[in-house]
Scaffold this active site. Structure first.
Site, PDB file in Angstrom:
ATOM      1  N   SER A 133       0.782  -1.281   0.143  1.00 24.36           N
ATOM      2  CA  SER A 133       0.072   0.140   0.150  1.00 24.36           C
ATOM      3  C   SER A 133       0.880   1.448   0.062  1.00 24.36           C
ATOM      4  O   SER A 133       0.372   2.273  -0.588  1.00 24.36           O
ATOM      5  CB  SER A 133      -0.972  -0.039   1.180  1.00 24.36           C
ATOM      6  OG  SER A 133      -1.811  -1.236   1.271  1.00 24.36           O
ATOM      7  N   HIS A 185       0.051   4.502   4.947  1.00 25.47           N
ATOM      8  CA  HIS A 185      -0.483   5.155   3.738  1.00 25.47           C
ATOM      9  C   HIS A 185      -0.065   6.285   3.663  1.00 25.47           C
ATOM     10  O   HIS A 185       0.382   6.843   2.426  1.00 25.47           O
ATOM     11  CB  HIS A 185      -1.868   4.884   3.601  1.00 25.47           C
ATOM     12  CG  HIS A 185      -2.452   3.294   3.450  1.00 25.47           C
ATOM     13  ND1 HIS A 185      -3.918   3.452   3.775  1.00 25.47           N
ATOM     14  CD2 HIS A 185      -1.807   2.288   3.325  1.00 25.47           C
ATOM     15  CE1 HIS A 185      -3.987   1.835   3.780  1.00 25.47           C
ATOM     16  NE2 HIS A 185      -2.901   1.285   3.399  1.00 25.47           N
TER      17      HIS A 185
END
Length: 269
Positions: A133, A185
Site C-alpha cells: 500500500s 499509507h
C-alpha cells in the site's frame, strides 16, 4: 470489446512483474502458513535488528482481499509506464518504486519512534504492517501531481479524480478497513510528494543498481544478526573499534567493514 489483456501487459511490463511477484509471495506465505509475525514490520522488530522486514513486509500480503485490492490499484497506476513523453516510463517506475519501498518503510518506523518516545503512545510499539500500500499511495500521489486530469479506476467500479485520489483513498480505506495502516499509507503519500516535487531526485540506473546492491547486503546481514536465517558462509564479528561490525565470508577470509552502528544506550532518531 476492450483490448486483449496480453497487450496491456506488454505496455505495463514493470507493473505486471511486480503484481506477479507479490502474487507469488502470497502463494508462498499461504503454502508455508506464514503470517504477520514472520514477515511483517513493526517498531519492536526494527529495534531488535530485523531491518530485513522493511522489504519483506512491503511485498507480503496475508489476506487475499488485501492482495487483490492493492494489485488492482497498482494495475490502474501502471499508466505511469506509458508516460515516457512526460519523463516517466518503465525505468523511472522501477527506480522510484525501489525508493518508495525503502523510504516509506523507514518513515513509518520513524513515525512510530516519535509517537512512542515523544508522545508515549505505546500502542504503536507492536503494530505490525504488511502490504504494498505504501508504494501504491506513493504512485497515486506522483500521478496526481504529474497528470492531475487522469482518472483512477478501481475494480472497474469506482472512478476517482487522480488529483484528489491519495487523500480520498486514505480516508476511504481508514473507514472501510479500520485495521488498515493509516501511517503506512500517509508515509507513501509523503514520499510520493517528495518525488513528484523534485525533493527526491537524481535516480538513474547506476544509483538504482547501487541502492539495490546495498539493500541486498543489509538484508542478508540483518537476517544473520537477527537470527532469522543462519547463513553458514557468513560470519559477523567485531573489529578493533567495537562500534564497527565486520562481516567475514567463510572460505576466502575476506572481511567487509560496515559503517558505524548505534551502541548500547543510544536512540535511533
Amino acid at each position: 470489446m476492450g483490448r486483449p489483456l496480453f497487450y496491456e501487459i506488454l505496455e505495463k511490463p514493470a507493473t505486471s512483474c511486480i503484481i506477479a511477484f507479490c502474487t507469488a509471495i502470497w502463494f508462498y506465505l499461504q503454502k508455508k502458513n506464514l503470517g504477520y509475525s514472520q514477515v511483517g514490520s513493526s517498531y519492536e522488530t526494527a529495534v531488535e535488528g530485523h531491518h530485513w522486514r522493511i522489504i519483506t513486509s512491503a511485498f507480503s500480503h496475508i489476506s487475499i482481499i488485501h492482495l487483490v485490492f492493492n494489485m488492482s490499484a497498482l494495475w490502474s497506476l501502471g499508466i505511469v509506464e506509458q508516460l515516457d513523453h512526460m519523463g516517466l516510463g518503465s525505468l523511472y517506475y522501477l527506480q522510484y518504486s525501489l525508493v518508495l519501498v525503502v523510504l516509506s518503510g523507514v518513515l513509518v518506523i520513524a513515525m512510530y519512534h516519535v509517537l512512542i518516545n515523544r508522545f508515549k503512545v505505546e500502542y504503536f510499539r507492536r503494530v505490525t504492517a504488511v502490504g504494498y500500500s505504501c508504494v501504491v499511495f506513493g504512485w497515486m500521489t506522483i500521478l496526481s501531481v504529474k497528470q492531475p486530469s487522469t482518472k483512477l479506476n478501481l475494480f472497474g467500479l469506482l472512478s476517482l479524480p487522480i488529483s484528489f485520489a491519495p487523500f480520498e483513498s486514505l480516508v476511504f480505506t481508514s473507514i472501510i478497513v479500520p485495521q488498515a495502516s493509516f501511517l503506512g499509507h500517509l508515509s507513501g503519500i509523503i514520499v510520493g510528494y517528495g518525488i513528484a516535487w523534485g525533493l527526491i531526485r537524481g535516480m538513474n540506473n547506476f544509483w538504482a543498481i547501487s541502492m539495490l546492491a546495498w539493500i541486498g547486503v543489509v538484508f542478508v546481514i540483518s537476517l544473520k544478526k537477527s537470527g532469522a536465517c543462519d547463513f553458514e558462509f557468513l560470519e559477523i564479528e567485531s573489529v578493533t573499534d567495537s562500534s564497527l561490525p565486520s562481516v567475514r565470508f567463510l572460505g576466502n577470509g575476506r572481511v567487509l567493514q560496515m559503517g558505524s552502528v548505534p551502541v548500547a544506550g543510544t536512540e535511533l532518531v
